[in-house]
Design an enzyme around this catalytic site. Structure first.
Site, short mmCIF file in Angstrom:
data_model
loop_
_atom_site.label_atom_id
_atom_site.label_comp_id
_atom_site.label_asym_id
_atom_site.label_seq_id
_atom_site.Cartn_x
_atom_site.Cartn_y
_atom_site.Cartn_z
CG PHE A 1 -2.79 6.82 9.78
CD1 PHE A 1 -4.13 6.58 10.04
CD2 PHE A 1 -2.19 6.07 8.78
CE1 PHE A 1 -4.86 5.64 9.33
CE2 PHE A 1 -2.91 5.11 8.06
CZ PHE A 1 -4.26 4.91 8.34
NE ARG B 1 -17.84 26.95 50.79
CZ ARG B 1 -19.02 26.37 50.98
NH1 ARG B 1 -19.07 25.11 51.38
NH2 ARG B 1 -20.14 27.01 50.77
CE1 TYR C 1 -3.31 2.92 0.50
CE2 TYR C 1 -1.89 3.56 2.33
CZ TYR C 1 -2.92 3.85 1.45
OH TYR C 1 -3.53 5.08 1.49
CG HIS D 1 -2.88 13.79 -0.37
ND1 HIS D 1 -2.96 13.29 -1.64
CD2 HIS D 1 -3.28 12.78 0.45
CE1 HIS D 1 -3.39 12.04 -1.60
NE2 HIS D 1 -3.59 11.70 -0.35
CD GLU E 1 -8.53 7.69 4.05
OE1 GLU E 1 -8.86 8.88 4.24
OE2 GLU E 1 -7.56 7.36 3.34
#
Length: 506
Positions: free
Chosen positions: A330, A284, A56, A86, A414
């Site tokens: 990732f 407080r 891949y 990208h 994805e």
């Protein structure tokens, strides 16, 4: 500052802090690093030659195109194409500090020897860092799943002589940057290298790291400011007694209580008689609330330190085993969760701050209404609290977790994403609002203390004096916008030492 990197280099909070603030930091790579990277790359290429199986991102397409085999003659073009295609980021510049950390984290990840990067590419990244030439990385465009694809593509484009860089904050095309003269550009990316550069969590990690530095610093300021408010409101000391916190020993709660007790017990206002037996929770319960925020920030820091000392690209090459494995290191889920959690923790510092200033304005305990002389003729700080309330409300709206969302991408390949980049970006927005709210509380506390007689703890006196040099006491109504802006700049820019911040780190 010189950072000498070895194969087992460990990043800690002090190193992150130093890289964040030292814009002229330099990296040197040890001989062991160069040998390991070179050896790993050679063995990786030998493994590819001996295997005809698709790997891949090495000899296949990307994402849902992972089943498209790429001819060996096109592998270099494939890596260049992934970087260019990208680089789809939008929005404003991530900032010099974040991009410097991105470069640093990416370099340290690559030297581990699992990414099959070449020495030439590693040296080029290091050269960008050492020349203080920072790739121009936009903030938006990462889903935080297949790594920070878009931001890391923008980080990598200048290696190809493309994209933009920032030098001292000035944006320019890489091809026109004189500071890069003498570098061997463009870098010829080999098989897998583009993917090694683009896969990883360095945008999320760097942006979270920058946020945590800001958050721990703001926690320190919130401690000083809330102590001033306690003094101004003549708060009781018992809630900070160590005995109370010994029987509920959360680390953050104990640290905050100890800080408050130490800074309140030697004040001259300590001896002023109090007819009330208890204070409202916003005074407080400062140890319980600020302490819980502190514990949350420390948890986020532990996750961050694990992440930046990890290898988060894909696929990974294990040379001892001679195997290339494709997985999901990732995926930004760990960072997304803690960024969302940290945003809530920072927000609560602002949320409880606004309640304290509301009480300071209430005309109780001998303070004039709205903390001004001649109330009625003067409105004092009445509407400053309105502004703080609006900021707190805006902060609440930003605290909806980004990490609960997921939008499938790449044709469903994805199909679950972390939205971690949105989470870390949003965390910075919450920090911006919290800084403003705490600055307005400081304005209130300073004004209220004008009506009290008696010296405070020496550290608080020094802090208050520094602020009053910036924003003098308000005797009659004036344009409060100017005072609020000056207070905000004071909070944003006041030097806070690492030692002061480090006292809060577990």
């Amino acid at each position: 500052m010189i950072i000498h990197i070895t194969p087992s280099h460990t990043i800690d909070f002090k190193l992150i802090y130093d890289v964040y603030f030292h814009k002229n930091s330099k990296i040197t790579l040890s001989e062991e690093v160069l040998y390991r990277v070179k050896n790993s790359r050679e063995r990786f290429e030998n493994l590819l030659k001996s295997s005809h199986s698709p790997v891949y991102g090495v000899n296949t397409g990307f994402g849902s195109l992972c089943n498209v085999k790429i001819d060996e003659s096109q592998l270099t073009e494939l890596q260049k194409n992934i970087v260019m295609s990208h680089a789809c980021g939008t929005g404003s510049y991530a900032g010099d500090e974040v991009v410097r950390l991105m470069l640093f984290f990416k370099i340290v990840s690559l030297v581990r020897g699992y990414s099959a990067i070449s020495v030439e590419t590693l040296n080029a990244l290091t050269e960008f860092f050492n020349r203080s030439v920072l790739p121009y990385v936009p903030k938006q465009g990462s889903l935080g799943a297949s790594g920070d694809l878009a931001p890391l593509a923008h980080l990598s484009l200048p290696l190809l002589g493309l994209g933009y860089v920032a030098v001292s904050g000035e944006k320019m095309p890489t091809s026109q940057c004189k500071a890069l003269e003498g570098m061997q550009l463009p870098v010829q990316l080999r098989s897998k290298e583009g993917l090694a550069l683009l896969n990883g969590t360095q945008y999320m990690s760097a942006t979270l790291a920058a946020a945590l530095i800001r958050a721990f610093r703001l926690h320190q300021l919130a401690s000083w400011i809330s102590a001033l408010s306690i003094e101004a409101f003549l708060g009781r000391r018992e809630p900070f007694d160590p005995l109370i916190h010994s029987v509920r020993p959360h680390a953050g709660q104990q640290k905050v209580a100890e800080f408050m007790y130490r800074h309140l017990i030697d004040s001259e206002l300590h001896i002023v008689e109090r007819s009330w037996v208890q204070d409202p929770y916003s005074f407080r319960c400062i140890p319980q609330v600020h302490g819980a925020s502190l514990d949350t920030l420390n948890y986020a820091l532990r996750v961050l330190i694990t992440e930046v000392n990890s290898v988060t690209d894909n696929p990974l090459y294990f040379d001892d085993e001679e195997v290339i494995l494709s997985g999901g290191n990732f995926h930004g889920q760990p960072l997304a969760y803690v960024a969302d959690f940290a945003a809530i923790a920072v927000h609560e510092l602002a949320n409880i701050s606004e309640r304290r200033m509301y009480l300071l304005l209430s005309g109780q305990r001998g303070l004039p209404p709205f903390l001004v002389m001649n109330p009625g003729l003067n409105s004092g700080l009445m509407i400053a609290q309105y502004s703080a309330a609006a900021l707190v409300s805006a902060s609440k709206q930003l605290c909806t977790p980004a990490s609960v969302d997921s939008i499938p991408s790449s044709n469903g390949q994805e199909d679950h994403v972390s939205m971690g980049a949105n989470a870390v970006n949003k965390l910075h927005d919450v920090l911006d609002l919290a800084e403003k709210v705490l600055a307005i509380e400081l304005l209130h506390a300073s004004q209220a203390l004008y009506f009290r007689k008696g010296r405070l703890n020496s550290s608080l006196e020094e802090f208050l004096a520094l602020f009053r040099d910036t924003v003098p006491v308000i005797e009659n109504d004036r344009e409060l916008h100017n005072d609020i802006e000056a207070a905000i700049q004071f909070v944003k820019n006041l030097p806070v030492s690492f030692d002061a911040i480090n006292q809060w780190i577990e």
